[in-house]
Design a protein around this motif. Structure first.
Motif, PDB file in Angstrom:
ATOM      1  N   LEU A  61      10.940  -3.986  13.844  1.00  0.00           N
ATOM      2  CA  LEU A  61      11.810  -5.037  14.341  1.00  0.00           C
ATOM      3  C   LEU A  61      12.028  -6.069  13.236  1.00  0.00           C
ATOM      4  CD1 LEU A  61      13.283  -6.118  16.872  1.00  0.00           C
ATOM      5  CD2 LEU A  61      11.206  -7.406  17.386  1.00  0.00           C
ATOM      6  N   ILE A  62      13.264  -6.194  12.799  1.00  0.00           N
ATOM      7  CA  ILE A  62      13.639  -7.183  11.789  1.00  0.00           C
ATOM      8  C   ILE A  62      14.690  -8.068  12.429  1.00  0.00           C
ATOM      9  CG2 ILE A  62      14.603  -7.588   9.503  1.00  0.00           C
ATOM     10  CD1 ILE A  62      13.562  -4.846   8.668  1.00  0.00           C
ATOM     11  N   GLY A  63      14.249  -9.263  12.818  1.00  0.00           N
ATOM     12  CA  GLY A  63      15.153 -10.141  13.563  1.00  0.00           C
ATOM     13  C   GLY A  63      15.473  -9.482  14.895  1.00  0.00           C
ATOM     14  N   PRO A  64      16.760  -9.397  15.260  1.00  0.00           N
ATOM     15  CA  PRO A  64      17.127  -8.767  16.535  1.00  0.00           C
ATOM     16  C   PRO A  64      17.398  -7.262  16.414  1.00  0.00           C
ATOM     17  CG  PRO A  64      19.030  -9.852  15.607  1.00  0.00           C
ATOM     18  CD  PRO A  64      17.873 -10.120  14.664  1.00  0.00           C
ATOM     19  N   VAL A  65      17.128  -6.673  15.243  1.00  0.00           N
ATOM     20  CA  VAL A  65      17.509  -5.288  14.975  1.00  0.00           C
ATOM     21  C   VAL A  65      16.274  -4.408  14.750  1.00  0.00           C
ATOM     22  CG1 VAL A  65      18.825  -3.789  13.414  1.00  0.00           C
ATOM     23  CG2 VAL A  65      19.618  -6.120  13.859  1.00  0.00           C
ATOM     24  N   LEU A  66      16.307  -3.203  15.321  1.00  0.00           N
ATOM     25  CA  LEU A  66      15.275  -2.212  15.042  1.00  0.00           C
ATOM     26  C   LEU A  66      15.750  -1.347  13.886  1.00  0.00           C
ATOM     27  CD1 LEU A  66      14.193  -1.010  18.605  1.00  0.00           C
ATOM     28  CD2 LEU A  66      12.828  -2.292  16.975  1.00  0.00           C
ATOM     29  N   VAL A  67      14.935  -1.260  12.844  1.00  0.00           N
ATOM     30  CA  VAL A  67      15.292  -0.501  11.650  1.00  0.00           C
ATOM     31  C   VAL A  67      14.314   0.668  11.528  1.00  0.00           C
ATOM     32  CG1 VAL A  67      15.520  -0.612   9.137  1.00  0.00           C
ATOM     33  CG2 VAL A  67      16.130  -2.600  10.524  1.00  0.00           C
ATOM     34  N   LYS A  68      14.872   1.860  11.320  1.00  0.00           N
ATOM     35  CA  LYS A  68      14.033   3.044  11.177  1.00  0.00           C
ATOM     36  C   LYS A  68      13.218   2.926   9.888  1.00  0.00           C
ATOM     37  CE  LYS A  68      14.202   7.991  11.789  1.00  0.00           C
ATOM     38  NZ  LYS A  68      15.045   9.152  12.091  1.00  0.00           N
ATOM     39  N   GLN A  69      11.940   3.366   9.969  1.00  0.00           N
ATOM     40  CA  GLN A  69      11.044   3.233   8.826  1.00  0.00           C
ATOM     41  C   GLN A  69      10.256   4.521   8.652  1.00  0.00           C
ATOM     42  OE1 GLN A  69       8.184   0.037   9.271  1.00  0.00           O
ATOM     43  NE2 GLN A  69       8.324  -0.476   7.113  1.00  0.00           N
ATOM     44  N   ASP A  70       9.966   4.849   7.428  1.00  0.00           N
ATOM     45  CA  ASP A  70       9.157   6.011   7.087  1.00  0.00           C
ATOM     46  C   ASP A  70       7.711   5.777   7.539  1.00  0.00           C
ATOM     47  OD1 ASP A  70       8.802   8.547   5.552  1.00  0.00           O
ATOM     48  OD2 ASP A  70       7.469   7.238   4.369  1.00  0.00           O
ATOM     49  N   LYS A  71       7.042   6.826   8.055  1.00  0.00           N
ATOM     50  CA  LYS A  71       5.684   6.670   8.565  1.00  0.00           C
ATOM     51  C   LYS A  71       4.716   6.201   7.481  1.00  0.00           C
ATOM     52  CE  LYS A  71       1.829   8.843  10.870  1.00  0.00           C
ATOM     53  NZ  LYS A  71       1.079  10.032  11.071  1.00  0.00           N
ATOM     54  N   THR A  72       4.771   6.794   6.299  1.00  0.00           N
ATOM     55  CA  THR A  72       3.837   6.393   5.238  1.00  0.00           C
ATOM     56  C   THR A  72       4.086   4.949   4.806  1.00  0.00           C
ATOM     57  OG1 THR A  72       5.292   7.378   3.568  1.00  0.00           O
ATOM     58  CG2 THR A  72       3.443   8.714   4.337  1.00  0.00           C
ATOM     59  N   GLU A  73       5.351   4.561   4.774  1.00  0.00           N
ATOM     60  CA  GLU A  73       5.681   3.180   4.423  1.00  0.00           C
ATOM     61  C   GLU A  73       5.147   2.214   5.489  1.00  0.00           C
ATOM     62  OE1 GLU A  73       9.604   0.322   3.729  1.00  0.00           O
ATOM     63  OE2 GLU A  73       9.873   2.481   3.950  1.00  0.00           O
ATOM     64  N   ALA A  74       5.319   2.584   6.751  1.00  0.00           N
ATOM     65  CA  ALA A  74       4.839   1.742   7.848  1.00  0.00           C
ATOM     66  C   ALA A  74       3.316   1.629   7.821  1.00  0.00           C
ATOM     67  CB  ALA A  74       5.307   2.304   9.188  1.00  0.00           C
ATOM     68  N   GLU A  75       2.639   2.767   7.591  1.00  0.00           N
ATOM     69  CA  GLU A  75       1.167   2.749   7.514  1.00  0.00           C
ATOM     70  C   GLU A  75       0.690   1.874   6.361  1.00  0.00           C
ATOM     71  OE1 GLU A  75       0.578   7.059   7.366  1.00  0.00           O
ATOM     72  OE2 GLU A  75      -0.706   6.846   9.140  1.00  0.00           O
ATOM     73  N   THR A  76       1.343   2.003   5.226  1.00  0.00           N
ATOM     74  CA  THR A  76       0.983   1.196   4.055  1.00  0.00           C
ATOM     75  C   THR A  76       1.183  -0.287   4.338  1.00  0.00           C
ATOM     76  OG1 THR A  76       1.633   3.007   2.594  1.00  0.00           O
ATOM     77  CG2 THR A  76       1.458   0.831   1.604  1.00  0.00           C
ATOM     78  N   ASN A  77       2.296  -0.618   4.974  1.00  0.00           N
ATOM     79  CA  ASN A  77       2.564  -2.026   5.307  1.00  0.00           C
ATOM     80  C   ASN A  77       1.491  -2.598   6.232  1.00  0.00           C
ATOM     81  OD1 ASN A  77       4.876  -2.093   3.757  1.00  0.00           O
ATOM     82  ND2 ASN A  77       6.262  -1.760   5.479  1.00  0.00           N
ATOM     83  N   VAL A  78       1.108  -1.818   7.233  1.00  0.00           N
ATOM     84  CA  VAL A  78       0.094  -2.291   8.186  1.00  0.00           C
ATOM     85  C   VAL A  78      -1.259  -2.432   7.491  1.00  0.00           C
ATOM     86  CG1 VAL A  78      -1.196  -1.688  10.274  1.00  0.00           C
ATOM     87  CG2 VAL A  78       1.290  -1.468  10.237  1.00  0.00           C
ATOM     88  N   LYS A  79      -1.611  -1.468   6.635  1.00  0.00           N
ATOM     89  CA  LYS A  79      -2.892  -1.554   5.917  1.00  0.00           C
ATOM     90  C   LYS A  79      -2.913  -2.755   4.970  1.00  0.00           C
ATOM     91  CE  LYS A  79      -4.079   3.273   6.352  1.00  0.00           C
ATOM     92  NZ  LYS A  79      -4.162   4.600   5.757  1.00  0.00           N
ATOM     93  N   ASN A  80      -1.800  -2.992   4.294  1.00  0.00           N
ATOM     94  CA  ASN A  80      -1.702  -4.164   3.415  1.00  0.00           C
ATOM     95  C   ASN A  80      -1.821  -5.456   4.222  1.00  0.00           C
ATOM     96  OD1 ASN A  80      -1.408  -2.656   1.098  1.00  0.00           O
ATOM     97  ND2 ASN A  80       0.827  -2.750   1.120  1.00  0.00           N
ATOM     98  N   ARG A  81      -1.168  -5.475   5.384  1.00  0.00           N
ATOM     99  CA  ARG A  81      -1.237  -6.651   6.246  1.00  0.00           C
ATOM    100  C   ARG A  81      -2.680  -6.882   6.712  1.00  0.00           C
ATOM    101  NH1 ARG A  81       2.326  -5.335  10.380  1.00  0.00           N
ATOM    102  NH2 ARG A  81       3.929  -5.184   8.797  1.00  0.00           N
ATOM    103  N   LEU A  82      -3.380  -5.794   7.055  1.00  0.00           N
ATOM    104  CA  LEU A  82      -4.784  -5.907   7.475  1.00  0.00           C
ATOM    105  C   LEU A  82      -5.659  -6.455   6.345  1.00  0.00           C
ATOM    106  CD1 LEU A  82      -5.259  -2.699   9.634  1.00  0.00           C
ATOM    107  CD2 LEU A  82      -5.624  -5.056  10.389  1.00  0.00           C
ATOM    108  N   ASN A  83      -5.416  -5.987   5.129  1.00  0.00           N
ATOM    109  CA  ASN A  83      -6.169  -6.497   3.976  1.00  0.00           C
ATOM    110  C   ASN A  83      -5.896  -7.983   3.751  1.00  0.00           C
ATOM    111  OD1 ASN A  83      -7.368  -4.022   3.415  1.00  0.00           O
ATOM    112  ND2 ASN A  83      -5.760  -3.413   1.994  1.00  0.00           N
ATOM    113  N   LEU A  84      -4.641  -8.352   3.852  1.00  0.00           N
ATOM    114  CA  LEU A  84      -4.256  -9.745   3.676  1.00  0.00           C
ATOM    115  C   LEU A  84      -4.898 -10.632   4.747  1.00  0.00           C
ATOM    116  CD1 LEU A  84      -2.374 -11.670   2.037  1.00  0.00           C
ATOM    117  CD2 LEU A  84      -0.670 -11.267   3.813  1.00  0.00           C
ATOM    118  N   ILE A  85      -4.866 -10.172   5.986  1.00  0.00           N
ATOM    119  CA  ILE A  85      -5.462 -10.935   7.089  1.00  0.00           C
ATOM    120  C   ILE A  85      -6.971 -11.056   6.889  1.00  0.00           C
ATOM    121  CG2 ILE A  85      -5.969 -10.892   9.569  1.00  0.00           C
ATOM    122  CD1 ILE A  85      -3.136  -9.630   9.941  1.00  0.00           C
ATOM    123  N   ALA A  86      -7.616  -9.969   6.463  1.00  0.00           N
ATOM    124  CA  ALA A  86      -9.074  -9.998   6.239  1.00  0.00           C
ATOM    125  C   ALA A  86      -9.437 -11.011   5.155  1.00  0.00           C
ATOM    126  CB  ALA A  86      -9.577  -8.608   5.869  1.00  0.00           C
TER     127      ALA A  86
END
Length: 124
Positions: A61-86
């Motif tokens: 979800l980017i603003g009001p739009v759903l944008v299709k995303q690659d699974k590996t890219e999405a996983e990497t983004n979430v893992k990076n976000r988890l590292n940043l939050i930690a």
């Protein structure tokens, strides 16, 4: 200015400083809670990725739009976000420890000044 008035002024100043520390402490606790909430949400998302096939459709979800995303890219983004939050949680924890120590020290200073004030007040 009498020594009683001097101690009274110091006591008021220390009390204001203590109140300010308490406000900062409350704010840091709120920040930590918000970060922990974000961490839990991202961990849930990370676990959900394990149940998906490699060809599954993932949308971001980017603003009001759903944008299709690659699974590996999405996983990497979430893992990076988890590292940043930690790392942010670690920073907030050290800030919390520091403010707690300052608050305790300020409390002791106030107690000492109150004793001095009472001793001088009873002498008069």
């Amino acid at each position: 200015m009498s020594s009683l008035q001097v101690i009274e002024a110091k006591l008021e100043a220390e009390s204001r400083a203590f109140q300010q520390l308490q406000k900062e402490l409350t704010q840091v606790v709120e920040n930590r809670q918000r970060l922990e909430s974000q961490q839990q949400e991202n961990e849930i998302v990370n676990k959900e990725f394990q149940h998906l096939d490699d060809d599954s459709n993932i949308y971001k979800l980017i603003g009001p739009v759903l944008v299709k995303q690659d699974k590996t890219e999405a996983e990497t983004n979430v893992k990076n976000r988890l590292n940043l939050i930690a790392s942010e949680i670690k920073r907030v924890e050290s800030q919390l420890t520091d403010l707690t120590q300052k608050s305790e020290k300020k409390k002791q200073e106030i107690a000492k000044l109150q004793m001095e004030y009472q001793q001088l007040a009873t002498k008069k």
